[in-house]
Scaffold this motif. Structure first.
Motif, PDB file in Angstrom:
ATOM      1  N   LYS A 153       0.848  -1.306  47.053  1.00 29.20           N
ATOM      2  CA  LYS A 153       1.640  -2.224  46.219  1.00 29.20           C
ATOM      3  C   LYS A 153       1.083  -3.648  46.322  1.00 29.20           C
ATOM      4  CE  LYS A 153       5.742   0.649  46.994  1.00 29.20           C
ATOM      5  NZ  LYS A 153       7.193   0.696  47.319  1.00 29.20           N
ATOM      6  N   ALA A 154      -0.261  -3.751  46.341  1.00 29.40           N
ATOM      7  CA  ALA A 154      -0.917  -5.040  46.554  1.00 29.40           C
ATOM      8  C   ALA A 154      -1.335  -5.709  45.259  1.00 29.40           C
ATOM      9  CB  ALA A 154      -2.142  -4.842  47.455  1.00 29.40           C
ATOM     10  N   GLU A 155      -0.826  -5.223  44.122  1.00 30.22           N
ATOM     11  CA  GLU A 155      -1.187  -5.864  42.858  1.00 30.22           C
ATOM     12  C   GLU A 155      -0.590  -7.281  42.805  1.00 30.22           C
ATOM     13  OE1 GLU A 155       2.513  -3.365  42.177  1.00 30.22           O
ATOM     14  OE2 GLU A 155       0.582  -3.162  43.199  1.00 30.22           O
ATOM     15  N   GLY A 156      -1.277  -8.188  42.149  1.00 30.24           N
ATOM     16  CA  GLY A 156      -0.794  -9.571  42.055  1.00 30.24           C
ATOM     17  C   GLY A 156      -0.905 -10.285  43.395  1.00 30.24           C
ATOM     18  N   ASN A 157      -0.020 -11.266  43.580  1.00 28.72           N
ATOM     19  CA  ASN A 157      -0.047 -12.057  44.816  1.00 28.72           C
ATOM     20  C   ASN A 157       1.105 -11.722  45.749  1.00 28.72           C
ATOM     21  OD1 ASN A 157      -2.296 -13.539  43.870  1.00 28.72           O
ATOM     22  ND2 ASN A 157      -0.935 -14.872  42.656  1.00 28.72           N
ATOM     23  N   GLY A 158       1.966 -10.793  45.333  1.00 27.33           N
ATOM     24  CA  GLY A 158       3.164 -10.509  46.117  1.00 27.33           C
ATOM     25  C   GLY A 158       2.901  -9.860  47.457  1.00 27.33           C
ATOM     26  N   GLY A 159       1.735  -9.244  47.637  1.00 24.71           N
ATOM     27  CA  GLY A 159       1.484  -8.523  48.879  1.00 24.71           C
ATOM     28  C   GLY A 159       0.550  -9.232  49.836  1.00 24.71           C
ATOM     29  N   ILE A 202      -6.818  -2.073  53.683  1.00 24.01           N
ATOM     30  CA  ILE A 202      -7.420  -1.922  52.353  1.00 24.01           C
ATOM     31  C   ILE A 202      -6.337  -2.190  51.307  1.00 24.01           C
ATOM     32  CG2 ILE A 202      -8.690  -0.413  50.799  1.00 24.01           C
ATOM     33  CD1 ILE A 202     -10.150  -1.019  53.414  1.00 24.01           C
ATOM     34  N   PRO A 203      -6.408  -3.313  50.578  1.00 20.78           N
ATOM     35  CA  PRO A 203      -5.405  -3.584  49.542  1.00 20.78           C
ATOM     36  C   PRO A 203      -5.553  -2.592  48.387  1.00 20.78           C
ATOM     37  CG  PRO A 203      -6.659  -5.567  50.117  1.00 20.78           C
ATOM     38  CD  PRO A 203      -7.403  -4.398  50.684  1.00 20.78           C
ATOM     39  N   VAL A 204      -4.468  -1.936  48.061  1.00 19.54           N
ATOM     40  CA  VAL A 204      -4.490  -0.893  47.033  1.00 19.54           C
ATOM     41  C   VAL A 204      -3.220  -0.997  46.191  1.00 19.54           C
ATOM     42  CG1 VAL A 204      -4.236   1.604  46.689  1.00 19.54           C
ATOM     43  CG2 VAL A 204      -5.964   0.750  48.250  1.00 19.54           C
ATOM     44  N   SER A 205      -3.342  -0.685  44.931  1.00 20.13           N
ATOM     45  CA  SER A 205      -2.176  -0.446  44.084  1.00 20.13           C
ATOM     46  C   SER A 205      -2.297   0.971  43.541  1.00 20.13           C
ATOM     47  CB  SER A 205      -2.101  -1.443  42.925  1.00 20.13           C
ATOM     48  OG  SER A 205      -1.052  -1.073  42.031  1.00 20.13           O
ATOM     49  N   ALA A 206      -1.599   1.906  44.197  1.00 21.76           N
ATOM     50  CA  ALA A 206      -1.688   3.309  43.776  1.00 21.76           C
ATOM     51  C   ALA A 206      -1.173   3.492  42.362  1.00 21.76           C
ATOM     52  CB  ALA A 206      -0.896   4.179  44.743  1.00 21.76           C
ATOM     53  N   HIS A 219      -1.312   1.327  39.842  1.00 22.04           N
ATOM     54  CA  HIS A 219      -2.190   0.764  38.814  1.00 22.04           C
ATOM     55  C   HIS A 219      -3.665   1.115  39.023  1.00 22.04           C
ATOM     56  CE1 HIS A 219       1.403  -1.901  38.755  1.00 22.04           C
ATOM     57  NE2 HIS A 219       1.223  -1.811  37.448  1.00 22.04           N
ATOM     58  N   GLY A 220      -3.984   1.815  40.100  1.00 20.60           N
ATOM     59  CA  GLY A 220      -5.358   2.243  40.319  1.00 20.60           C
ATOM     60  C   GLY A 220      -6.273   1.164  40.853  1.00 20.60           C
ATOM     61  N   GLU A 221      -5.725   0.116  41.453  1.00 25.78           N
ATOM     62  CA  GLU A 221      -6.555  -0.956  41.991  1.00 25.78           C
ATOM     63  C   GLU A 221      -6.974  -0.647  43.431  1.00 25.78           C
ATOM     64  OE1 GLU A 221      -4.391  -4.581  41.656  1.00 25.78           O
ATOM     65  OE2 GLU A 221      -4.055  -4.388  39.491  1.00 25.78           O
TER      66      GLU A 221
END
Length: 498
Positions: free
Chosen positions: A124-130, A146-150, A152-154
């Motif tokens: 849930k690292a999308e944007g700056n919130g994480g 490892i910053p990931v957004s499951a 959104h596929g980031e």
């Protein structure tokens, strides 16, 4: 079929951090149920995953909760702990927006005591919130998060870079072995096809030694998960007195040894959620679970409908059986909990009679008495499942089919309503799994359903299809002068008549 043992990567974390979303992202399809409420996943689920060309088997697990071992969450945690045995790597997922919690630290402490290498995932690292949560991950001492957004596929490239050093060598070796095995298998298949063509025979459409896809369905608390655990001889699936424990449809590959022949056969066992009456299913998650179970039926080869010996056959069981037959799957029925059945002989005969009456479209469905506790009747049931699949997949030689058709017409010619003959010219098999036949002729709209049933019963009895669903359709030649019908003829029952 080439059996592959891919490197195994287990996804671990507390509830609602996005483990199932990450699992679905890695396998490229929505296999695991996902919902906003915590605790959706209960049994561990496996799927073939790909990450920028790196292939492995991803394992989704239940959310880790700090509850008593005997409770349902405690038993779910035990399942998660067992999943790490034999794994090649683990993905420890936490919620970067929520930051680290005491439960995350407890999981990290347990993982540090294991021998499996761990990749720390800040989901849930999308944007700056994480951002602050990502920085907190360094305090766990498990390497760089490892910053990931499951969702959104980031972060896919970074995840690949962290995972490849752990499993890349094994994955590449496996790919080489599979390519060699597939080349050998293709060569053998070509030889079999050439031999069949030289002998003037039709090549079988299915390899009889191929894995059997066997789905277990039934009402809640019939003992589906317990039965699979008995077959595997391990507590692979979560069980207990609570109704509706199973939510996802879980597939497990298993090697069964036939006691009659000593031959080893591969079976893909599929556990499904209990299916209650539609009117009683109001919870969103239960609806998703039932839909997932029905999809498992659609992709199975043989379906075992499991009954509870303490409750007998109910209307809901007949509805489930009818759905299986409508989908064209091979069906068998097993009465579980036979070790505690009262008056077993009367129970078996009563269920047999009720099935023949309630499933008029297919009489003689195989019926077995089994016990998931003692193992009674399970080997017999599995042996019959392979035979049932063989019938379900069989193609009748053209000469034998024509002989039967001519004999059937001679023994009982089609009627002549209004003094005009109905001509049935020839029959052909157009497919298998389930067997599908088309009869060509004229004036087929006037052919009585009873005569179709006569032909269908003859097909099963004389050509050895037994109790598998068979589709029979009727087709007339096109009539260019008939503008109303367009020469389409009649197709029995819309889907073909069973």
């Amino acid at each position: 079929m080439i059996q592959r043992k891919l490197p195994e990567v287990v996804i671990i974390g507390r509830p609602n951090v996005g483990k199932s979303t990450l699992f679905n992202r890695l396998v490229g399809k929505r296999l695991a149920l996902v919902d906003d409420q915590p605790g959706v996943t209960r049994d561990r689920r496996k799927g073939e995953a790909g990450l920028l060309g790196l292939e492995f088997e991803a394992v989704d697990t239940a959310g880790w909760e700090d509850e008593d071992d005997a409770s349902l969450p405690g038993r779910m945690r035990a399942q998660t702990q067992v999943s790490l045995k034999g794994a090649d790597a683990a993905l420890f997922v936490y919620d970067s927006r929520a930051g680290l919690t005491p439960l995350d630290e407890e999981i990290a402490q347990w993982l540090r005591e294991q021998e499996v290498p761990v990749v720390l995932i800040a989901n849930k690292a999308e944007g700056n919130g994480g951002e602050s949560g990502i920085l907190e991950g360094y305090s766990l001492g498990m390497g760089d998060p490892i910053p990931v957004s499951a969702e959104h596929g980031e972060g896919v490239a970074d995840l690949y870079s962290a995972l490849f050093p752990l499993i890349g060598d094994r994955a590449e070796q496996l790919e080489l072995e599979v390519e060699q095995a597939e080349a050998i298998a293709a060569d053998e298949a070509a030889k079999r096809a050439a031999a069949a063509a030289e002998a003037g025979e039709e090549l079988e459409e299915i390899d009889p030694t191929a894995p059997l896809s066997l789905a277990i369905v039934g009402r809640p608390n019939a003992g589906k998960s317990t039965l699979i655990n008995r077959l595997l001889d391990e507590d692979r699936l979560l069980t207990g007195p609570e109704a509706g424990i199973t939510r996802d449809s879980i597939a497990v590959d298993w090697l069964w040894t036939d006691p009659a022949s000593g031959e080893e056969r591969v079976i893909k066992l599929i556990d499904t959620a209990g299916m209650r009456k539609r009117a009683k299913v109001v919870d969103k998650l239960e609806k998703l679970s039932v839909s997932d179970g029905l999809r498992a039926v659609d992709y199975a080869e043989v379906v075992v409908l499991l009954l509870d010996a303490t409750r007998g056959l109910e209307v809901q069981d007949l509805k489930i059986a009818s759905r299986v037959l409508e989908e064209g799957r091979a069906l068998m029925i097993a009465i579980n909990k036979w070790d505690i059945a009262e008056d077993p002989s009367a129970l078996f005969n009563g269920v047999r009679a009720a099935l023949d009456e309630g499933l008029a479209q297919l009489r003689g469905v195989p019926l077995f008495a089994v016990s998931a506790v003692t193992g009674k009747g399970l080997d017999t049931m599995l042996g019959a499942a392979f035979k049932l699949r063989e019938d379900w997949s069989r193609r009748v030689p053209t000469a034998a089919l024509n002989r039967w058709f001519d004999d059937a017409l001679s023994a009982n010619p089609p009627p002549a309503p209004g003094g005009r003959r109905i001509k049935l010219r020839y029959i052909t098999q157009v497919g298998t799994r389930p067997p599908r036949f088309v009869i060509f002729g004229t004036r087929l709209d006037d052919l009585p359903v009873s005569y179709e049933r006569y032909l269908l019963n003859g097909l099963r009895k004389r050509l050895g299809f037994g109790a598998v669903p068979v589709r029979l359709s009727l087709k007339s030649p096109k009539n260019p002068y008939d503008a109303n019908k367009g020469g389409g003829g009649k197709f029995s029952g819309g889907q073909g008549r069973d």
